[in-house]
Design a protein around this motif. Structure first.
Motif, short mmCIF file in Angstrom:
data_model
loop_
_atom_site.label_atom_id
_atom_site.label_comp_id
_atom_site.label_asym_id
_atom_site.label_seq_id
_atom_site.Cartn_x
_atom_site.Cartn_y
_atom_site.Cartn_z
N VAL A 1 123.49 -37.96 7.29
CA VAL A 1 124.73 -38.13 6.54
C VAL A 1 124.95 -39.62 6.29
O VAL A 1 124.43 -40.47 7.03
N GLU A 2 125.70 -39.93 5.24
CA GLU A 2 126.00 -41.32 4.91
C GLU A 2 127.25 -41.79 5.65
O GLU A 2 128.04 -40.98 6.14
N LYS A 3 127.42 -43.11 5.70
CA LYS A 3 128.67 -43.65 6.23
C LYS A 3 129.82 -43.25 5.32
O LYS A 3 129.64 -43.02 4.13
N GLY A 4 131.03 -43.18 5.88
CA GLY A 4 132.21 -42.83 5.09
C GLY A 4 132.95 -41.66 5.67
O GLY A 4 132.73 -41.26 6.82
N LEU A 5 133.83 -41.09 4.89
CA LEU A 5 134.68 -39.98 5.33
C LEU A 5 133.88 -38.68 5.38
O LEU A 5 132.95 -38.47 4.59
N GLY A 6 134.26 -37.80 6.30
CA GLY A 6 133.54 -36.54 6.42
C GLY A 6 134.35 -35.48 7.13
O GLY A 6 135.42 -35.75 7.71
N ILE A 7 133.81 -34.25 7.09
CA ILE A 7 134.41 -33.09 7.75
C ILE A 7 133.49 -32.63 8.87
O ILE A 7 132.27 -32.55 8.68
N LEU A 8 134.06 -32.34 10.02
CA LEU A 8 133.29 -31.80 11.14
C LEU A 8 133.22 -30.28 11.00
O LEU A 8 134.25 -29.62 10.88
N THR A 9 132.01 -29.75 11.00
CA THR A 9 131.82 -28.31 10.79
C THR A 9 131.58 -27.55 12.08
O THR A 9 131.81 -26.35 12.16
N ASP A 10 131.10 -28.24 13.12
CA ASP A 10 130.85 -27.63 14.42
C ASP A 10 130.62 -28.79 15.39
O ASP A 10 130.64 -29.95 14.98
N ALA B 1 129.69 -33.93 5.48
CA ALA B 1 130.05 -32.83 6.38
C ALA B 1 128.88 -32.59 7.32
O ALA B 1 127.72 -32.75 6.94
N GLY B 2 129.21 -32.19 8.55
CA GLY B 2 128.13 -31.89 9.47
C GLY B 2 128.60 -31.69 10.89
O GLY B 2 129.79 -31.77 11.20
N VAL B 3 127.64 -31.43 11.76
CA VAL B 3 127.90 -31.17 13.17
C VAL B 3 128.21 -32.47 13.89
O VAL B 3 127.56 -33.51 13.65
N PHE B 4 129.17 -32.41 14.80
CA PHE B 4 129.60 -33.58 15.57
C PHE B 4 129.14 -33.44 17.02
O PHE B 4 129.27 -32.38 17.62
N ALA B 5 128.59 -34.51 17.56
CA ALA B 5 128.24 -34.55 18.98
C ALA B 5 129.17 -35.50 19.69
O ALA B 5 129.29 -36.67 19.30
N GLY B 6 129.85 -35.01 20.73
CA GLY B 6 130.72 -35.86 21.52
C GLY B 6 129.99 -36.34 22.76
O GLY B 6 129.46 -35.53 23.52
N VAL B 7 129.95 -37.65 22.95
CA VAL B 7 129.28 -38.23 24.11
C VAL B 7 130.30 -38.97 24.96
O VAL B 7 131.41 -39.25 24.52
N LEU B 8 129.90 -39.29 26.18
CA LEU B 8 130.84 -39.93 27.11
C LEU B 8 131.16 -41.36 26.71
O LEU B 8 132.32 -41.78 26.75
N ARG C 1 119.36 -36.23 16.09
CA ARG C 1 118.90 -35.77 14.78
C ARG C 1 118.15 -34.44 14.91
O ARG C 1 118.33 -33.52 14.12
N GLN C 2 117.32 -34.34 15.93
CA GLN C 2 116.56 -33.11 16.16
C GLN C 2 117.48 -31.94 16.51
O GLN C 2 117.17 -30.78 16.24
N LEU C 3 118.64 -32.25 17.09
CA LEU C 3 119.62 -31.22 17.44
C LEU C 3 120.47 -30.79 16.25
O LEU C 3 121.31 -29.90 16.37
N GLY C 4 120.28 -31.43 15.10
CA GLY C 4 121.05 -31.08 13.92
C GLY C 4 122.38 -31.78 13.81
O GLY C 4 123.27 -31.36 13.06
N VAL C 5 122.55 -32.87 14.56
CA VAL C 5 123.81 -33.61 14.58
C VAL C 5 123.90 -34.57 13.40
O VAL C 5 122.90 -35.23 13.05
N SER C 6 125.07 -34.65 12.79
CA SER C 6 125.31 -35.61 11.71
C SER C 6 126.21 -36.76 12.14
O SER C 6 126.07 -37.87 11.64
N TYR C 7 127.16 -36.47 13.04
CA TYR C 7 128.11 -37.48 13.50
C TYR C 7 128.12 -37.52 15.02
O TYR C 7 128.00 -36.48 15.67
#
Length: 396
Positions: free
Chosen positions: A248-257, A308-315, A329-335
């Motif tokens: 995904v590119e930098k900028g505004l986006g929607i979290l889908t999962d 738009a894309g999947v979000f990964a939350g890290v500590l 990236r391999q997990l399909g994460v965009s943000y």
């Protein structure tokens, strides 16, 4: 924004019994969009009035036994073509019907009993990727003084608060469960604003705390529980993230999962979970497809470029290594970011409708990132972000 809406919900006399089924919440929402009126049963040239029809044994039958499968399918295909050509990303359809029901339909016994399933028309829309909502969902999600929209904002995005006509302010330290000694980092404010955004009742939280500063998942999600206690049914989360290069590119986006990589879960620390029959919470449709469709439509109407894309939350608080970025990236994460995932879990467990927005301020794993650069990027996107959120809230 174009939205397909069942004609009977708008007040047309097209139901099987010759009557109408107007819905005030749907009619109110229709005033803010370009409506594509639909009725697959009328399009299938079924007579009005006629006996009630329900799905059973792979077909559609009237209560007198007449097989009307062909007419229902023909009408559904005709209306589907209209909706597809219109470009409408969202449909609001009559619940439970053999044509338009979504997730629940009458079970074919003509007794009023419901079963899991979709109407003939709804199935076509969903296969095309068009979001389908019912009038019940529109009613539930309509903002009011009793049920304001909650907006939780992250780093550099708190300027939305300045647009609110405030009737009351609440210091975060007066919120149950919020840590007494917590202090905001730059780009966050610890004072909730209750009021109206362009006439829509809202509660805005212009800052949050994070796990990486030693706070528990229960403390991090205290604002969500506060919003729920104040009657919020809809909640919008927005935060700064890193964009995964190549996804995904930098900028505004929607979290889908999302993928929760923090190692914490707020439900494991929530005392309220002790009072429920089962601690297990279904995480399907964690982010509301209905709200996401509205967000996409508003962005398109306002010429705001979004991803738009999947979000990964890290500590956190360290940024990601290149090896970690490759794994994500391999997990399909965009943000990827250091907040939001636990808050979303809590909101979903409470039955709230969740929209996840983000500002990807940098490419994850790059050399161009620090806290000040994130704040600077948020400032550059401030106008688009404000217009986007205001448009979403208006359509809700």
């Amino acid at each position: 924004m174009r939205v397909a809406i069942s004609r009977c919900l708008l007040g047309d006399n097209c139901r099987y019994n010759g009557k109408t089924k107007p819905n005030a919440a749907v009619i109110r929402s229709a005033k803010n969009v370009e409506v594509v009126p639909v009725c697959p049963e009328s399009a299938g040239k079924l007579p009005i009035p006629r006996p009630a029809a329900e799905q059973r044994d792979g077909g559609v039958y009237m209560s007198d036994g007449t097989d009307v499968t062909r007419q229902f399918q023909a009408g559904a295909c005709k209306e589907f073509d209209r909706v597809k050509k219109s470009g409408a990303p969202l449909a609001i359809l009559k619940a439970k019907s053999p044509s338009c029901g979504s997730d629940l339909i009458y079970d074919g016994t003509y007794s009023g009993t419901l079963t899991a399933g979709d109407g003939v028309f709804t199935r076509l829309l969903k296969q095309e990727g068009i979001t389908v909502a019912t009038e019940t969902m529109v009613e539930e999600m309509h903002p009011s003084v009793e049920h304001p929209v909650a907006i939780v904002l992250g780093t550099g995005l708190g300027s939305i608060t300045d647009l609110v006509h405030v009737v009351r302010r609440i210091d975060y330290h007066d919120i149950e469960g919020f840590p007494d000694n917590a202090q905001p980092i730059e780009g966050h404010r610890f004072e909730a604003a209750i009021g109206a955004l362009d006439g829509v009742p809202v509660i805005v939280y212009p800052g949050r705390i994070h796990l990486y500063r030693g706070y528990s998942a229960a403390e991090v999600t205290s604002l969500v529980r506060h919003a729920f206690r104040l009657g919020c049914r809809d909640i919008i989360f927005a935060g700064a993230t890193g964009a995964i290069p190549g996804k995904v590119e930098k900028g505004l986006g929607i979290l889908t999962d999302q993928i929760n990589l923090t190692g914490r879960n707020p439900l494991a620390e929530w005392e309220g979970l002790r009072d429920v029959e089962s601690p297990f919470v279904d995480m399907n449709d964690l982010y509301s497809p209905y709200m996401s469709s509205i967000a996409r439509g508003v962005a398109k109407d306002q010429n705001i470029t979004i991803g738009a894309g999947v979000f990964a939350g890290v500590l956190g608080p360290s940024f990601e290594t290149r090896a970690e970025v490759s794994a994500l990236r391999q997990l399909g994460v965009s943000y990827v970011g250091m907040s939001t995932v636990n808050e979303v879990i809590m909101a979903h467990a409470l039955g709230m409708h969740v929209l996840g927005l983000t500002l990807a301020a940098n490419y994850s794993g790059g050399c161009d990132v620090d806290h000040q650069s994130v704040l600077a990027t948020a400032k550059r996107y401030e106008d688009d972000f404000q217009r986007w959120v205001r448009g979403i809230v208006h359509l809700l």
